[in-house]
Each structure stands twice: as C-alpha cells, then as structure tokens.
Design an enzyme around this catalytic site. Structure first.
Site, PDB file in Angstrom:
ATOM      1  N   ASP A 130      -3.348   2.618  -5.730  1.00  0.00           N
ATOM      2  CA  ASP A 130      -2.271   2.732  -4.753  1.00  0.00           C
ATOM      3  C   ASP A 130      -2.008   1.452  -3.965  1.00  0.00           C
ATOM      4  OD1 ASP A 130      -4.593   2.728  -3.307  1.00  0.00           O
ATOM      5  OD2 ASP A 130      -4.077   4.425  -2.032  1.00  0.00           O
ATOM      6  N   GLU A 131      -2.565   0.336  -4.403  1.00  0.00           N
ATOM      7  CA  GLU A 131      -2.393  -0.914  -3.660  1.00  0.00           C
ATOM      8  C   GLU A 131      -2.343  -2.105  -4.614  1.00  0.00           C
ATOM      9  OE1 GLU A 131      -4.940  -3.200  -0.218  1.00  0.00           O
ATOM     10  OE2 GLU A 131      -4.666  -1.019  -0.031  1.00  0.00           O
ATOM     11  N   ASP A 164       0.844  -1.195   0.000  1.00  0.00           N
ATOM     12  CA  ASP A 164       0.000   0.000   0.000  1.00  0.00           C
ATOM     13  C   ASP A 164       0.878   1.244   0.000  1.00  0.00           C
ATOM     14  OD1 ASP A 164      -2.586   1.500   0.521  1.00  0.00           O
ATOM     15  OD2 ASP A 164      -1.458   2.062   2.311  1.00  0.00           O
TER      16      ASP A 164
END
Length: 201
Positions: A116-117, A17
C-alpha cells in the site's frame, strides 16, 4: 536553499500511502465510502478470536476497533460492515496502482515499498507533466477518482525526507512537501534530548 545543502540530492520524490488500503479496496468493491462506513476486514468469521486485519477510519474512531483487535470485540451495531479478506484482489489492486504510476514515470522510477505504499521519482518529468508538485497532486486525485482509494502523499528531495513528510505531516493533511530546511523546524522538535544525569562514572 541554504548553501549547506547545495551538495545534497535535489530530486522530486513522492512517497504515496494508500489510506486504510484493505478496507478501501473492499469499499470500492462494495460501493461504500471508506471514510464514512465502519468497515472491518476479519481473518475468519468462524473464529471469535480471529484478528481484525484492517479497519476503516470510522471503525477506529466510532468503535475503537483497529488492526489487531479481535472479532469478539466488535459490537453488534447495524452500521458496521464486516468482510473476510480477498488477498488476490488486494494484490491486483496494488499492481493496478503501480501501473497508474507508470503512466507518469518509467518503471525504474517506481520503488514499491509495500502493498500500500510506493516511492515515485518525478525528477525530470517537468517537460511532460509540469511542476512535480502539481503532478504529485494530480496522481493523488486520479487514484481516488479511478480506484476510490484515499491517499496521502509526502514529497521531498530524497526518499527519507519524502517518507518523513508522509508519516509526520501528510497523514494528517493529505499532502506535505519537505525540503532540507524543514528538518530543524519539523523534525528536531520531535526528538527528545538524552539525559545523562542519572549515570555514574
């Protein structure tokens, strides 16, 4: 490992993350430290009610401004840096991060969960890169060194435990590795027993 888990998947999966991704991207572009500078990404400077799309940790901690806050709530403080979103740049940065993962594993071992992950399956990479935990930490360091984006990594034998390790521990400690035997000690205490005493039959 307990015999009760011996038939469960035993892979080396990490969930990575990017912390405060949008703010971190802007910080890298502007040569700022996202962990030190109060940064907010605001949808539209021309509208006082415009929504804050992202905020750096100092913005949250010092000024209580976070995602969902409004532009008019941001105080006129000299330390605060405001930016409008650069969506094309954010997407490009996300793609570059995936390309970096691809240096360690084939594309089919990467599952992009969001901008974002991502999940990365490090199973079988031992002969190339050494123990998967060390490889995970190396990826973590390189992301920060090359992109200026702080990140948290959860590791587990499947995607669920990697995600739980991330959300319940690594977001506080930067890195966490969970196994099946961690579930009773780390997950079960977080669940509240259901009370049926108020029900009438």
């Amino acid at each position: 490992m307990s015999a009760m888990y011996e038939n469960e998947p035993q892979r080396s999966i990490v969930c990575i993350d990017m912390r405060s991704f949008y703010a971190s991207c802007i910080a890298s572009l502007e040569n700022l430290d996202v962990m030190e500078v109060p940064i907010a990404i605001v949808g539209n400077f021309q509208q006082k009610g415009s929504v804050v799309l992202a905020a750096s940790p100092p913005m949250k901690k010092r000024f209580n401004i976070r995602t969902g806050s409004r532009l008019y709530e941001i105080p006129p403080h000299p330390d605060i840096r405001l930016f409008e979103p650069k969506m094309a740049f954010f997407v490009r940065m996300s793609m570059e991060l995936v390309r970096h993962f691809n240096l360690f594993v084939p594309k089919e071992a990467i599952h992009v969960y969001s901008v974002d992950e991502s999940f990365v399956d490090l199973t079988g990479t031992e002969k190339l890169w050494g123990p998967p935990e060390e490889t995970a930490r190396r990826i973590q360091r390189e992301i920060y060194a090359e992109f200026g984006i702080p990140n948290a990594v959860g590791m587990g034998p499947n995607m669920l435990l990697a995600k739980l390790a991330l959300d319940l521990e690594a977001k506080r400690t930067d890195f966490a590795k969970w196994t099946y035997t961690d579930v009773p000690n780390k997950l079960w205490p977080l669940t509240k027993p259901v009370s049926y005493t108020h029900l009438t039959l």
